[in-house]
Design an enzyme around this catalytic site. Structure first.
Site, PDB file in Angstrom:
ATOM      1  N   HIS A   4      27.147 -15.564 -32.821  1.00 11.64           N
ATOM      2  CA  HIS A   4      26.806 -15.243 -31.315  1.00 11.64           C
ATOM      3  C   HIS A   4      25.539 -15.656 -30.889  1.00 11.64           C
ATOM      4  CE1 HIS A   4      27.905 -12.051 -28.165  1.00 11.64           C
ATOM      5  NE2 HIS A   4      26.507 -12.513 -27.945  1.00 11.64           N
TER       6      HIS A   4
ATOM      7  N   HIS B 283      28.637  -7.929 -31.729  1.00 11.24           N
ATOM      8  CA  HIS B 283      27.380  -6.955 -31.712  1.00 11.24           C
ATOM      9  C   HIS B 283      27.809  -5.696 -31.851  1.00 11.24           C
ATOM     10  CE1 HIS B 283      28.605  -7.320 -27.576  1.00 11.24           C
ATOM     11  NE2 HIS B 283      28.054  -8.178 -27.167  1.00 11.24           N
TER      12      HIS B 283
ATOM     13  N   LYS C 155      35.688 -15.829 -25.054  1.00 12.60           N
ATOM     14  CA  LYS C 155      34.971 -14.574 -24.811  1.00 12.60           C
ATOM     15  C   LYS C 155      35.072 -13.864 -23.588  1.00 12.60           C
ATOM     16  CE  LYS C 155      31.294 -11.864 -25.641  1.00 12.60           C
ATOM     17  NZ  LYS C 155      29.873 -12.208 -25.467  1.00 12.60           N
TER      18      LYS C 155
ATOM     19  N   HIS D  34      33.157  -8.583 -26.184  1.00 12.57           N
ATOM     20  CA  HIS D  34      32.042  -7.678 -25.631  1.00 12.57           C
ATOM     21  C   HIS D  34      32.489  -6.352 -25.403  1.00 12.57           C
ATOM     22  CE1 HIS D  34      28.252  -6.636 -23.897  1.00 12.57           C
ATOM     23  NE2 HIS D  34      28.840  -5.746 -23.504  1.00 12.57           N
TER      24      HIS D  34
ATOM     25  N   HIS E 284      23.148 -16.916 -27.020  1.00  7.99           N
ATOM     26  CA  HIS E 284      22.865 -17.435 -25.678  1.00  7.99           C
ATOM     27  C   HIS E 284      21.742 -18.477 -25.712  1.00  7.99           C
ATOM     28  CE1 HIS E 284      25.401 -13.834 -24.367  1.00  7.99           C
ATOM     29  NE2 HIS E 284      24.839 -13.156 -25.439  1.00  7.99           N
TER      30      HIS E 284
ATOM     31  N   ASP F  28      22.977 -12.538 -31.253  1.00  7.00           N
ATOM     32  CA  ASP F  28      23.031 -12.223 -29.957  1.00  7.00           C
ATOM     33  C   ASP F  28      21.780 -12.409 -29.198  1.00  7.00           C
ATOM     34  OD1 ASP F  28      24.060 -11.479 -27.405  1.00  7.00           O
ATOM     35  OD2 ASP F  28      23.883  -9.038 -27.885  1.00  7.00           O
TER      36      ASP F  28
END
Ligand code: NCD
Ligand code: ZN
Length: 347
Positions: A13, A176, A101, A138, A15, A248
């Site tokens: 995971h 997460h 996602k 999420h 970004h 994350d």
């Protein structure tokens, strides 16, 4: 001196952003991890195979000269009304798209384009179950009447449980995980998994609030209580194959963190492995480190374990490593985990 050799780790995971931020942060992920499961919450979000393909090419171009030879971005598509089932299936068939996602609209950074009801996407979820495409969730309620520290549990009960009941056979990762509710949800569902971040494993809400407000520790889902942190750490170190690392890592300009309304997200890719290694070391659990970093994730996703290895070595503290990265256009980003990074070297 303590030293441990493990199969190369994966980040399930992350970004990586775009443009100058991508160029600044991608090398840290590409140097440390084999697979990187890349989140699609750009503006606009990555909702089509063509967008994922082009983003993947930009990531590979930004990976830098020290990237691992086996560094491989895996692409997620953003679930909203722009996602077309046939395009998703074609993207997965072509090896471009790996997962989908779901963001509840308003829950976190760049989630405005997300959904208001997971079960509203039942047709997509059915196609995903049929084709065994992983759903990444999420799990955070956006109900303003629910306390921020209870929103993971609320989402799991109100949104994810009904969707999983309606669409049996979904492969789900609760992303997460920040509370026992997340751990228990995964444990209660055969074949489900949970990613856990370095910061949720090692921080609690007192770290954010007790000694001067720490916007650098603000992320979604918000870091929770000491009890929740300890339960997450115990799960990660238990050897339970349902849990694995997802950093994350979520870089934001310092000017967006140290301001009136801090953006949610912690940039931890540079020292994520050191932070996790130090936690496991402190609990005499280094023999479980490889499972959490390198074995459980590939097993859940049906991928091979890395053939290459890394060696982590704990020595006397060195000079503190950098705590700021500056992008090509002069934007500073704060890095999480420098204390642990001073104790470990990785080769
Ligand atoms: C992430 C981001 O900045 O993109 N922020 C965060 O606090 N974790 C989005 C997300 O994963 O929630
Ligand atoms: Zn994220």
């Amino acid at each position: 001196m303590t030293s441990i050799r493990i199969a190369a780790p994966d980040d399930w995971h992350v970004h990586l952003r775009d443009d100058d931020m991508l160029s600044a942060v991608a090398p840290f992920t590409a140097d440390a991890f084999r697979y990187a499961l890349v989140m699609p919450n750009l503006v606009p979000p990555i909702t089509t195979t063509a967008m994922a393909q082009s983003y993947r090419e930009r990531i590979i171009a930004a990976a830098g000269p020290n990237a691992r030879a086996d560094f491989t971005p895996l692409m997620g598509l953003y679930l909203n009304d722009d996602l077309v089932i046939d395009d998703l299936l074609a993207g997965v068939d072509a090896g471009v798209v790996f997962a989908v996602k779901y963001y509840p609209a308003g829950a976190t950074t760049n989630s405005e384009a997300g959904g208001s009801s997971l079960i509203g996407y039942q047709a997509v979820l059915e196609a995903m179950a049929e084709a065994a495409i992983p759903l990444l969730v999420h799990a955070e309620s956006t109900d303003p009447d629910i306390d921020i520290f209870d929103r993971e549990a609320a989402f799991l009960e109100a949104q994810l449980a009904p969707a999983c009941d309606a669409v049996p056979g979904l492969t789900v990762t609760v992303e997460h995980i920040s509370t026992r509710a997340g751990l228990e949800f995964v444990a209660a569902h055969e074949g489900f998994a949970g990613s856990i971040t370095p910061h949720h494993l090692t921080c609690d809400r007192s770290d954010i609030l007790a000694n001067g407000l720490r916007p650098d520790l603000y992320c979604k889902p918000v870091i929770n209580s000491r009890e929740e942190r300890d339960a997450l750490a115990a799960a990660a170190m238990s050897g339970d194959p349902s849990f694995f690392i997802g950093t994350d890592s979520a870089p934001h300009p310092l000017s967006h963190k140290e301001t009136g309304r801090a953006k949610a997200g912690i940039f931890n890719a540079p020292y994520a492995l050191e932070v996790v290694a130090e936690l496991f070391h402190q609990h005499d659990s280094l023999d479980r480190l490889e499972g959490f970093l390198s074995l459980n994730g590939p097993r859940h996703y049906g991928l091979p374990v890395a053939e290459s290895t890394i060696t982590l070595t704990r020595e006397e503290p060195t000079d503190p490593p950098p705590e700021i990265v500056t992008t090509g256009d002069g934007v500073d980003v704060r890095i999480f985990g420098a204390d642990a990074a001073a104790l470990w070297t990785i080769s």
